[in-house]
Write a protein that holds these residues in place. Sequence first.
Motif, PDB file in Angstrom:
ATOM      1  N   GLU A  28       0.843  -1.185   0.000  1.00 16.43           N
ATOM      2  CA  GLU A  28       0.000   0.000   0.000  1.00 16.43           C
ATOM      3  C   GLU A  28       0.882   1.240   0.000  1.00 16.43           C
ATOM      4  OE1 GLU A  28      -2.141   0.842   3.629  1.00 16.43           O
ATOM      5  OE2 GLU A  28      -0.925  -0.612   4.716  1.00 16.43           O
ATOM      6  N   ASN A  29       0.303   2.357  -0.388  1.00 14.92           N
ATOM      7  CA  ASN A  29       1.039   3.607  -0.386  1.00 14.92           C
ATOM      8  C   ASN A  29       1.189   4.095   1.057  1.00 14.92           C
ATOM      9  OD1 ASN A  29       2.245   6.056  -0.939  1.00 14.92           O
ATOM     10  ND2 ASN A  29       0.390   7.019  -1.728  1.00 14.92           N
ATOM     11  N   LEU A  30       2.398   4.043   1.570  1.00 15.06           N
ATOM     12  CA  LEU A  30       2.670   4.385   2.970  1.00 15.06           C
ATOM     13  C   LEU A  30       2.891   5.882   3.178  1.00 15.06           C
ATOM     14  CD1 LEU A  30       5.328   1.575   3.506  1.00 15.06           C
ATOM     15  CD2 LEU A  30       2.934   1.471   4.213  1.00 15.06           C
ATOM     16  N   ALA A  31       3.170   6.607   2.106  1.00 17.37           N
ATOM     17  CA  ALA A  31       3.583   8.004   2.234  1.00 17.37           C
ATOM     18  C   ALA A  31       2.560   8.910   2.916  1.00 17.37           C
ATOM     19  CB  ALA A  31       3.961   8.568   0.861  1.00 17.37           C
ATOM     20  N   ALA A  48       3.785  18.815   2.275  1.00 15.71           N
ATOM     21  CA  ALA A  48       2.841  17.704   2.416  1.00 15.71           C
ATOM     22  C   ALA A  48       1.971  17.495   1.182  1.00 15.71           C
ATOM     23  CB  ALA A  48       1.957  17.920   3.648  1.00 15.71           C
ATOM     24  N   ASP A  49       1.953  18.477   0.260  1.00 17.26           N
ATOM     25  CA  ASP A  49       1.164  18.302  -0.963  1.00 17.26           C
ATOM     26  C   ASP A  49       1.608  17.073  -1.748  1.00 17.26           C
ATOM     27  OD1 ASP A  49      -0.492  20.502  -0.624  1.00 17.26           O
ATOM     28  OD2 ASP A  49       0.822  21.867  -1.738  1.00 17.26           O
ATOM     29  N   ALA A  50       2.870  16.714  -1.624  1.00 17.69           N
ATOM     30  CA  ALA A  50       3.408  15.610  -2.417  1.00 17.69           C
ATOM     31  C   ALA A  50       3.130  14.237  -1.814  1.00 17.69           C
ATOM     32  CB  ALA A  50       4.920  15.784  -2.613  1.00 17.69           C
ATOM     33  N   ILE A  51       2.496  14.192  -0.641  1.00 19.57           N
ATOM     34  CA  ILE A  51       2.153  12.894  -0.049  1.00 19.57           C
ATOM     35  C   ILE A  51       0.702  12.876   0.429  1.00 19.57           C
ATOM     36  CG2 ILE A  51       4.521  12.323   0.632  1.00 19.57           C
ATOM     37  CD1 ILE A  51       3.665  13.065   3.548  1.00 19.57           C
ATOM     38  N   ASP A  52      -0.152  13.673  -0.196  1.00 19.16           N
ATOM     39  CA  ASP A  52      -1.543  13.750   0.253  1.00 19.16           C
ATOM     40  C   ASP A  52      -2.442  12.716  -0.420  1.00 19.16           C
ATOM     41  OD1 ASP A  52      -1.727  14.759  -2.292  1.00 19.16           O
ATOM     42  OD2 ASP A  52      -2.525  16.723  -1.709  1.00 19.16           O
ATOM     43  N   GLY A  53      -1.867  11.862  -1.258  1.00 19.12           N
ATOM     44  CA  GLY A  53      -2.657  10.831  -1.916  1.00 19.12           C
ATOM     45  C   GLY A  53      -3.372  11.300  -3.164  1.00 19.12           C
ATOM     46  N   ASN A  54      -3.151  12.556  -3.530  1.00 16.21           N
ATOM     47  CA  ASN A  54      -3.827  13.143  -4.687  1.00 16.21           C
ATOM     48  C   ASN A  54      -2.831  13.281  -5.836  1.00 16.21           C
ATOM     49  OD1 ASN A  54      -5.298  14.604  -6.540  1.00 16.21           O
ATOM     50  ND2 ASN A  54      -5.821  16.274  -5.150  1.00 16.21           N
ATOM     51  N   ARG A  55      -3.061  12.571  -6.933  1.00 16.33           N
ATOM     52  CA  ARG A  55      -2.144  12.598  -8.078  1.00 16.33           C
ATOM     53  C   ARG A  55      -2.441  13.716  -9.074  1.00 16.33           C
ATOM     54  NH1 ARG A  55      -2.451   6.111  -9.414  1.00 16.33           N
ATOM     55  NH2 ARG A  55      -1.194   5.366  -7.634  1.00 16.33           N
ATOM     56  N   ASP A  56      -3.428  14.539  -8.791  1.00 18.36           N
ATOM     57  CA  ASP A  56      -3.784  15.635  -9.700  1.00 18.36           C
ATOM     58  C   ASP A  56      -2.563  16.532  -9.899  1.00 18.36           C
ATOM     59  OD1 ASP A  56      -4.788  17.884 -11.012  1.00 18.36           O
ATOM     60  OD2 ASP A  56      -6.661  17.878  -9.887  1.00 18.36           O
ATOM     61  N   VAL A  65       0.131  20.039  -5.842  1.00 16.85           N
ATOM     62  CA  VAL A  65       1.459  19.931  -6.449  1.00 16.85           C
ATOM     63  C   VAL A  65       2.467  20.653  -5.562  1.00 16.85           C
ATOM     64  CG1 VAL A  65       2.886  20.520  -8.445  1.00 16.85           C
ATOM     65  CG2 VAL A  65       0.518  19.788  -8.777  1.00 16.85           C
ATOM     66  N   TRP A  66       3.560  19.966  -5.237  1.00 15.34           N
ATOM     67  CA  TRP A  66       4.625  20.581  -4.445  1.00 15.34           C
ATOM     68  C   TRP A  66       5.653  21.220  -5.372  1.00 15.34           C
ATOM     69  CZ3 TRP A  66       9.729  18.356  -4.395  1.00 15.34           C
ATOM     70  CH2 TRP A  66      10.642  19.071  -3.606  1.00 15.34           C
ATOM     71  N   HIS A  67       6.168  22.385  -4.981  1.00  8.75           N
ATOM     72  CA  HIS A  67       7.141  23.120  -5.786  1.00  8.75           C
ATOM     73  C   HIS A  67       8.111  23.802  -4.831  1.00  8.75           C
ATOM     74  CE1 HIS A  67       8.808  25.777  -8.829  1.00  8.75           C
ATOM     75  NE2 HIS A  67       7.923  25.393  -9.751  1.00  8.75           N
ATOM     76  N   PHE A 162       6.854  18.178  -8.312  1.00  2.00           N
ATOM     77  CA  PHE A 162       6.054  17.038  -8.767  1.00  2.00           C
ATOM     78  C   PHE A 162       4.766  16.987  -7.962  1.00  2.00           C
ATOM     79  CE2 PHE A 162       9.738  15.227  -6.352  1.00  2.00           C
ATOM     80  CZ  PHE A 162       9.109  14.898  -5.179  1.00  2.00           C
ATOM     81  N   ALA A 163       3.820  16.195  -8.443  1.00  5.04           N
ATOM     82  CA  ALA A 163       2.495  16.149  -7.824  1.00  5.04           C
ATOM     83  C   ALA A 163       2.424  15.171  -6.659  1.00  5.04           C
ATOM     84  CB  ALA A 163       1.431  15.783  -8.858  1.00  5.04           C
ATOM     85  N   GLU A 164       3.071  14.020  -6.812  1.00  5.13           N
ATOM     86  CA  GLU A 164       2.914  12.994  -5.778  1.00  5.13           C
ATOM     87  C   GLU A 164       4.150  12.101  -5.716  1.00  5.13           C
ATOM     88  OE1 GLU A 164       0.342  11.714  -2.637  1.00  5.13           O
ATOM     89  OE2 GLU A 164       0.312  13.434  -3.996  1.00  5.13           O
ATOM     90  N   PHE A 165       4.541  11.781  -4.484  1.00  3.11           N
ATOM     91  CA  PHE A 165       5.670  10.891  -4.204  1.00  3.11           C
ATOM     92  C   PHE A 165       5.108   9.720  -3.404  1.00  3.11           C
ATOM     93  CE2 PHE A 165       9.393   9.499  -1.749  1.00  3.11           C
ATOM     94  CZ  PHE A 165      10.407   9.538  -2.694  1.00  3.11           C
ATOM     95  N   GLU A 166       5.010   8.569  -4.042  1.00  3.39           N
ATOM     96  CA  GLU A 166       4.390   7.414  -3.404  1.00  3.39           C
ATOM     97  C   GLU A 166       5.441   6.380  -3.029  1.00  3.39           C
ATOM     98  OE1 GLU A 166       0.140   7.647  -5.860  1.00  3.39           O
ATOM     99  OE2 GLU A 166       1.436   5.884  -6.059  1.00  3.39           O
ATOM    100  N   VAL A 167       5.325   5.852  -1.818  1.00  2.00           N
ATOM    101  CA  VAL A 167       6.199   4.776  -1.344  1.00  2.00           C
ATOM    102  C   VAL A 167       5.306   3.594  -0.994  1.00  2.00           C
ATOM    103  CG1 VAL A 167       7.892   4.062   0.373  1.00  2.00           C
ATOM    104  CG2 VAL A 167       7.845   6.446  -0.414  1.00  2.00           C
ATOM    105  N   HIS A 168       5.359   2.558  -1.808  1.00  2.92           N
ATOM    106  CA  HIS A 168       4.509   1.396  -1.594  1.00  2.92           C
ATOM    107  C   HIS A 168       5.268   0.315  -0.842  1.00  2.92           C
ATOM    108  CE1 HIS A 168       1.157   2.595  -4.332  1.00  2.92           C
ATOM    109  NE2 HIS A 168       2.110   3.401  -4.769  1.00  2.92           N
ATOM    110  N   GLY A 169       4.597  -0.305   0.113  1.00  2.00           N
ATOM    111  CA  GLY A 169       5.221  -1.360   0.899  1.00  2.00           C
ATOM    112  C   GLY A 169       4.330  -1.744   2.056  1.00  2.00           C
ATOM    113  N   GLY A 170       4.934  -2.230   3.127  1.00  2.39           N
ATOM    114  CA  GLY A 170       4.158  -2.649   4.287  1.00  2.39           C
ATOM    115  C   GLY A 170       5.065  -3.044   5.435  1.00  2.39           C
TER     116      GLY A 170
END
Length: 217
Positions: A28-31, A48-56, A65-67, A162-170
């Motif tokens: 799952e996306n842990l970020a 936190a915009d880059a880990i809010d679960g929103n890929r828009d 989007v984080w900048h 970038f818009a989103e930084f996802e870290v998948h794992g568990g």
Amino acid sequence: MHGNPVKFVGLVAGLLSTAGAGRGAVPENLAPAGVARASSAGYGSVVADAIDGNRDGHFYTGGSVWHTVAPDTGVSYFEVDLGGPHVIDRVMLWPRTDAPDQGTVENFTLSVRDASGRVAWAADYWPGGAVNWAWGSSAMRGVVGRVVRFERRDGTPNFLTFAEFEVHGGLVDPTANYARAEGATVTASPAAAGTTAAAAADGDLNANQAVGGTLGA
């Protein structure tokens, strides 16, 4: 579709559940549950915009989007602290889309670190080009760590977005990719444009066919 689609979906879900039982968990996306840190944040964005679960990826209408500031305050970086050790499966980056070809996701190091900052895994990517599309890597699959960090290796361009930084794992070793299991076979309609059917199950998440991607088509 013939038959009862509800029963079919239930059957598939049951098979997936049985296949994964005792062999790990679905990553799952842990970020979003972590804490983000970065070199800076500007133009109304927050880290936190880059880990809010929103890929828009639309900077002005999506609000997700984080900048960094431009020029950035130093070497541009972004990292997420997962709060404890986790087994990492893959990392995915989703780009800004309202002004494409920003060219900031280039010549970077991706690393996984423990709570003390010790590097458990690291790799360099895209030294001679930029990633202006959704990109990911599963090269760190199975590595245990707490902090996942993206760090630019140069200052050109002098900002990062970038818009989103996802870290998948568990917390446990993720379920294996059964498409790559020993004995698995791939069948498909005829391939074209220099692709192969097997490329769709090779574990390579790069989706740019023109720059090293391996696509099935």
